[in-house]
Scaffold this motif. Sequence first.
Motif, PDB file in Angstrom:
ATOM      1  N   GLU A  24       1.279   2.832 -10.275  1.00  0.00           N
ATOM      2  CA  GLU A  24       0.805   1.871 -11.267  1.00  0.00           C
ATOM      3  C   GLU A  24       1.924   0.878 -11.533  1.00  0.00           C
ATOM      4  N   PRO A  25       1.745  -0.389 -11.126  1.00  0.00           N
ATOM      5  CA  PRO A  25       2.847  -1.344 -11.221  1.00  0.00           C
ATOM      6  C   PRO A  25       3.231  -1.686 -12.658  1.00  0.00           C
ATOM      7  N   ILE A  26       4.543  -1.777 -12.862  1.00  0.00           N
ATOM      8  CA  ILE A  26       5.106  -2.202 -14.145  1.00  0.00           C
ATOM      9  C   ILE A  26       5.507  -3.671 -14.055  1.00  0.00           C
ATOM     10  N   ASP A  27       6.183  -4.001 -12.960  1.00  0.00           N
ATOM     11  CA  ASP A  27       6.574  -5.384 -12.660  1.00  0.00           C
ATOM     12  C   ASP A  27       6.656  -5.466 -11.133  1.00  0.00           C
ATOM     13  N   PHE A  31       7.184   0.813 -10.486  1.00  0.00           N
ATOM     14  CA  PHE A  31       5.856   1.411 -10.698  1.00  0.00           C
ATOM     15  C   PHE A  31       6.008   2.772 -11.359  1.00  0.00           C
ATOM     16  N   THR A  77      -3.416   1.734  -6.657  1.00  0.00           N
ATOM     17  CA  THR A  77      -3.586   2.186  -8.042  1.00  0.00           C
ATOM     18  C   THR A  77      -4.846   3.046  -8.210  1.00  0.00           C
ATOM     19  N   ARG A 105      -1.657   4.061 -17.064  1.00  0.00           N
ATOM     20  CA  ARG A 105      -1.047   2.912 -16.404  1.00  0.00           C
ATOM     21  C   ARG A 105      -0.469   1.993 -17.474  1.00  0.00           C
ATOM     22  N   TYR A 109       1.048  -5.773 -17.172  1.00  0.00           N
ATOM     23  CA  TYR A 109       1.873  -5.963 -15.991  1.00  0.00           C
ATOM     24  C   TYR A 109       2.738  -7.185 -16.216  1.00  0.00           C
TER      25      TYR A 109
END
Length: 237
Positions: A24-27, A31, A77, A105, A109
Amino acid sequence: TGAVASALPLAGRRVVVSAGGTREPIDPVRFLGNRSSGKQGFAIAAVAAARGAEVTLVAANADLPVPAGVSVVPVGTVLELREAVTTAAKEADVVVMAAAPADFRPAHYSGSKIKKSHDPDVPGGDESAPVIELVRNPDVLAELVQTRGSASSPFIVGFAAETGDESGSVMDHARAKLERKGCDLLVVNEVGPGKVFGQDDTTVHILQRDGSAPVVAGPAPKEAVAATLWDVIQSRL
Ligand code: CTP
Ligand code: CA
């Protein structure tokens, strides 16, 4: 040849297997992930294909060789995995959810890299740390069961990696999870130091919702455990 193919136990069956761990991407560079290797799911897909099934493998971030005769749908994801699995499940006889989807998640983002220093006016940056807010992901397995409703197909298999704790043993938690999820089988791994993640040999307990006795598979390589799982599924189709 057709004659040989139709003699295989899963000939004419459509199977969906999910495998691997979601990210799950954070930036753009970070992730939230987990330690699932994807090996067990890939082995389950490989055995199904070898037994004649038409197999769709929804693979989350698993860098493993594609088994012969399996079509892979790569996902990142949980939302992507849900889309791929629910689409393929509409035509499926069996769905095996071996993937490890993230329960949460990031709520937001960040399109640019989150910097350590937030305040450009403070020389050397400030010392604060960001708080990453999370939201719940959908439960794909529970949705599959709900969508099936009272129909007899697809046959739905869940996985659970459990530890015992003060509120119950591994099997107590597993039984409760099987009831909660409503899937037909729950394949239970005991996790702990040195157990399961990324290992080649594994032991699982296959719990059955219809009340049949659990089947123990292993300790054995994941291919052998996959073969036992398909033996159980085939007996129920
Ligand atoms: N699963 C799913 N979608 C999710 C989370 C889990 O489809 N968002 C599936 C997994 O692929 C697995 C089963 O549900 O087949 C059990 O996963 P697990 O993480 O053990 O269940 P949870 O309900 O998330 O329970 P826990 O709080 O123990 O993580
Ligand atoms: Ca979970």
